[in-house]
Design an enzyme around this catalytic site. Structure first.
Site, PDB file in Angstrom:
ATOM      1  N   GLY A  82     -33.999 -10.369  43.970  1.00  0.00           N
ATOM      2  CA  GLY A  82     -34.530  -9.938  45.246  1.00  0.00           C
ATOM      3  C   GLY A  82     -33.575  -8.955  45.893  1.00  0.00           C
ATOM      4  O   GLY A  82     -32.409  -8.845  45.508  1.00  0.00           O
ATOM      5  N   TYR A  83     -34.067  -8.265  46.897  1.00  0.00           N
ATOM      6  CA  TYR A  83     -33.302  -7.205  47.562  1.00  0.00           C
ATOM      7  C   TYR A  83     -33.103  -7.574  49.015  1.00  0.00           C
ATOM      8  O   TYR A  83     -34.060  -7.791  49.751  1.00  0.00           O
ATOM      9  CB  TYR A  83     -34.036  -5.872  47.400  1.00  0.00           C
ATOM     10  CG  TYR A  83     -34.099  -5.511  45.941  1.00  0.00           C
ATOM     11  CD1 TYR A  83     -33.093  -4.782  45.358  1.00  0.00           C
ATOM     12  CD2 TYR A  83     -35.112  -6.002  45.137  1.00  0.00           C
ATOM     13  CE1 TYR A  83     -33.102  -4.509  43.997  1.00  0.00           C
ATOM     14  CE2 TYR A  83     -35.136  -5.741  43.781  1.00  0.00           C
ATOM     15  CZ  TYR A  83     -34.126  -4.997  43.223  1.00  0.00           C
ATOM     16  OH  TYR A  83     -34.134  -4.752  41.873  1.00  0.00           O
TER      17      TYR A  83
END
Length: 178
Positions: free
Chosen positions: A29-30
C-alpha cells in the site's frame, strides 16, 4: 545513492510460466503520494519493507528501501493504506541469463500481468522473450501506486470511476495510453 533502473512490459501469454520459480505473495500500500515522491509499505513472503521512491522520469529513479518488522507493516497497511492495497503473486523467470520479474495481479487488478527487468544502465540492451507484449515503461496508469487508486478492472468502465478519478485523469495525473 540507490537508483532503480527498470523496464516494464505487458505479458502477452503464459509461456513465461515454463521454468518460472514458485511465486511469492505481495501485499502493498501507499501511505504518501506527493509531487516528487511516493511512500510504500510492502509485505513480501514473510518479510516487510518500507520504501521511499522518487517519482520516475524515464527508466531511473532513486529508491530507498528498508526492512521493517512484520507487525509494524501490518499496522501501517491497516492504518494508512487500507482502502488502496495491491495484491499480487510475484514470479521470477530467467531469459538470456537475466532474471525477469512477473507480477500476476489479484483483487481489483485481476487480469493484469506485468513483467519487469532491472537494468545496470539506461542504455543496457535487453533481449526480449517471446511472451513480452507492449512496453509500458513510464506509462503512469501501470504504476503500482496508480493501480492502488485506479484499479485495472475499472479501466474498461470509465462510468464506474469516481469524480476524483476523472478529475485526476483530466489533470494529467493518470496517462491513458497504451
Amino acid at each position: 545513492m540507490p537508483i532503480e533502473i527498470e523496464r516494464k512490459f505487458l505479458v502477452s501469454d503464459d509461456s513465461w510460466r515454463i521454468g518460472a520459480m514458485e511465486p511469492v505473495r505481495i501485499t502493498q500500500g501507499y501511505f504518501s503520494r506527493q509531487d516528487r515522491l511516493i511512500g510504500r509499505v510492502r509485505k513480501i513472503g514473510g518479510r516487510a519493507f518500507l520504501a521511499i521512491k522518487e517519482k520516475k522520469v524515464g527508466l531511473s529513479r532513486h529508491e530507498f528501501e528498508y526492512e521493517t518488522p512484520n507487525e509494524d507493516a501490518e499496522e501501517m497497511l491497516a492504518l494508512f493504506c487500507k482502502d488502496a492495497l495491491i495484491h499480487k503473486d510475484r514470479f521470477t523467470s530467467r531469459f538470456d541469463g537475466k532474471p525477469w520479474t512477473i507480477d500476476v495481479f489479484d483483487g481489483d487488478n485481476k487480469g493484469l500481468v506485468v513483467a519487469e527487468i532491472e537494468l545496470e544502465s539506461e542504455n543496457e540492451k535487453v533481449s526480449l522473450p517471446t511472451w513480452i507484449g507492449a512496453d509500458i515503461t513510464g506509462v503512469a496508469r501501470y504504476r503500482n501506486s496508480n493501480l492502488a487508486r485506479f484499479p485495472f478492472q475499472a479501466w474498461s468502465r470509465p462510468e464506474d470511476w469516481t469524480g476524483r478519478q476523472l478529475e485526476s485523469l483530466r489533470a494529467g495525473h493518470i496517462a491513458i495510453k497504451c
